[in-house]
Design a protein around this motif. Structure first.
Motif, PDB file in Angstrom:
ATOM      1  N   PRO A 175     -12.837   5.146  19.831  1.00  0.00           N
ATOM      2  CA  PRO A 175     -11.561   6.441  20.420  1.00  0.00           C
ATOM      3  C   PRO A 175     -11.305   7.319  19.445  1.00  0.00           C
ATOM      4  O   PRO A 175     -11.411   8.414  19.636  1.00  0.00           O
ATOM      5  N   ASN A 176     -10.671   6.700  18.591  1.00  0.00           N
ATOM      6  CA  ASN A 176      -9.533   7.945  17.234  1.00  0.00           C
ATOM      7  C   ASN A 176      -9.157   7.454  16.127  1.00  0.00           C
ATOM      8  O   ASN A 176      -8.439   8.168  15.620  1.00  0.00           O
ATOM      9  N   ASP A 177     -10.415   6.929  15.533  1.00  0.00           N
ATOM     10  CA  ASP A 177      -9.847   6.103  14.010  1.00  0.00           C
ATOM     11  C   ASP A 177     -10.800   7.554  13.651  1.00  0.00           C
ATOM     12  O   ASP A 177     -12.184   7.846  13.669  1.00  0.00           O
ATOM     13  N   VAL A 178     -10.028   8.240  12.506  1.00  0.00           N
ATOM     14  CA  VAL A 178     -10.463   9.565  12.438  1.00  0.00           C
ATOM     15  C   VAL A 178     -11.336   8.666  10.657  1.00  0.00           C
ATOM     16  O   VAL A 178     -10.769   7.499   9.707  1.00  0.00           O
ATOM     17  N   VAL A 179     -12.481   8.673  10.633  1.00  0.00           N
ATOM     18  CA  VAL A 179     -13.523   8.085   9.051  1.00  0.00           C
ATOM     19  C   VAL A 179     -13.501   8.781   8.696  1.00  0.00           C
ATOM     20  O   VAL A 179     -14.234   9.889   8.422  1.00  0.00           O
TER      21      VAL A 179
END
Ligand code: BTN
Length: 268
Positions: free
Chosen positions: A117-121
């Motif tokens: 949902p919310n890991d920035v990669v």
């Protein structure tokens, strides 16, 4: 680039917002900026107060994990919020922050995406983790703390995490100003938060988010503890759930916090 100062004054001066990060507290070292922001919350600090540290001696990740980052290279910060809405809506703020950090990195010229949902990669490896904590009293939110850890100028990834984690520096070969990234993240967050509280759902960001979703249209494995299954990720709904289409055409909405989703061949 000569290393920019990173302290209360330089961070404050970089942030141009109405309330998000308007008051900055900075420490060279704390246990965890989330713990610090929670203390500030208990002591009556105002909505938008930001706690930043150069180093955390006991940084916290999700699911009781540790979050480690050497001094001088990362952003570890937590913003304190005092929303009026019902506690049930607060988990969506994690998604709001995830998109805000992704937008901040884009503004720095880095091609980012989001692993639901919310890991920035970047290049399918994580550069940012987010941990949201909330205090509720008599059914009302006392405060919410959103902690953000961004791997900015980190030049080595701890052993065992090479396939999963990276930094802006390792992906671009450029060193970045942490003040600027923290400021862009606060600016984007303020803007997104103000849109969020109008409806208490994520409909306003669905399109932007889905465009950045690393798994969009790709096969994923839903790690349901009882019966894991595979499907194709079709984006988030207005509550932040991931819509997964199974082979037989049925669509399931997966709730964040309940199950994890992985790419079929890698972490993303
Ligand atoms: C994750 O596991 O992905 C979430 C990591 C969150 C780390 C940040 S760093 C700043 C703030 N303070 C903490 O102790 N944790 C969060």
């Amino acid at each position: 680039m000569t290393e920019m100062k990173f302290d209360e004054k330089t961070i404050s001066n970089a942030i141009h917002t109405k309330w998000a990060g308007k008051t900055v507290h900075f420490a060279e070292e704390v246990d965890s900026t989330n713990e610090w922001a929670k203390k500030l919350g208990k002591d009556g600090a105002e909505h938008g107060t930001l706690a930043v540290a150069d180093y955390q001696s006991a940084g916290k990740g999700r699911l009781g994990r540790r979050w480690t980052a050497p001094s001088g290279s990362c952003i570890t910060m937590s913003v304190l919020l005092r929303p009026d809405f019902e506690p049930q809506y607060a988990p969506m703020l994690t998604v709001v922050m995830g998109l805000s950090v992704a937008q901040a990195a884009q503004k720095m010229g880095v091609e980012t995406s989001i692993k639901w949902p919310n890991d920035v990669v970047v290049s399918r490896k994580k550069i940012c983790g987010i941990l949201t904590e909330m205090s509720v009293e008599e059914g009302k939110i006392r405060y919410v703390v959103i902690g953000v850890g961004i791997n900015v100028n980190l030049d080595t990834i701890p052993e065992g995490l090479e396939d999963k984690a990276t930094s802006l520096y390792l992906e671009t070969g450029k060193k970045f100003d942490r003040n600027e990234i923290a400021a862009y993240a606060m600016e984007a967050f303020e803007n997104n938060y103000e849109r969020f509280i109008k409806t208490c759902d994520l409909s306003f960001l669905q399109e932007d988010y889905n465009r950045m979703l690393a798994n969009f249209g790709q096969p994923v494995r839903v790690l349901d503890p009882i019966a894991p299954y595979e499907g194709v990720a079709c984006g988030i709904d207005e509550r932040g759930g991931l819509i997964v289409e199974k082979k037989d055409g049925t669509r399931i909405c997966v709730s964040a916090g309940e199950v994890s989703v992985r790419g079929l061949y890698s972490y993303v």
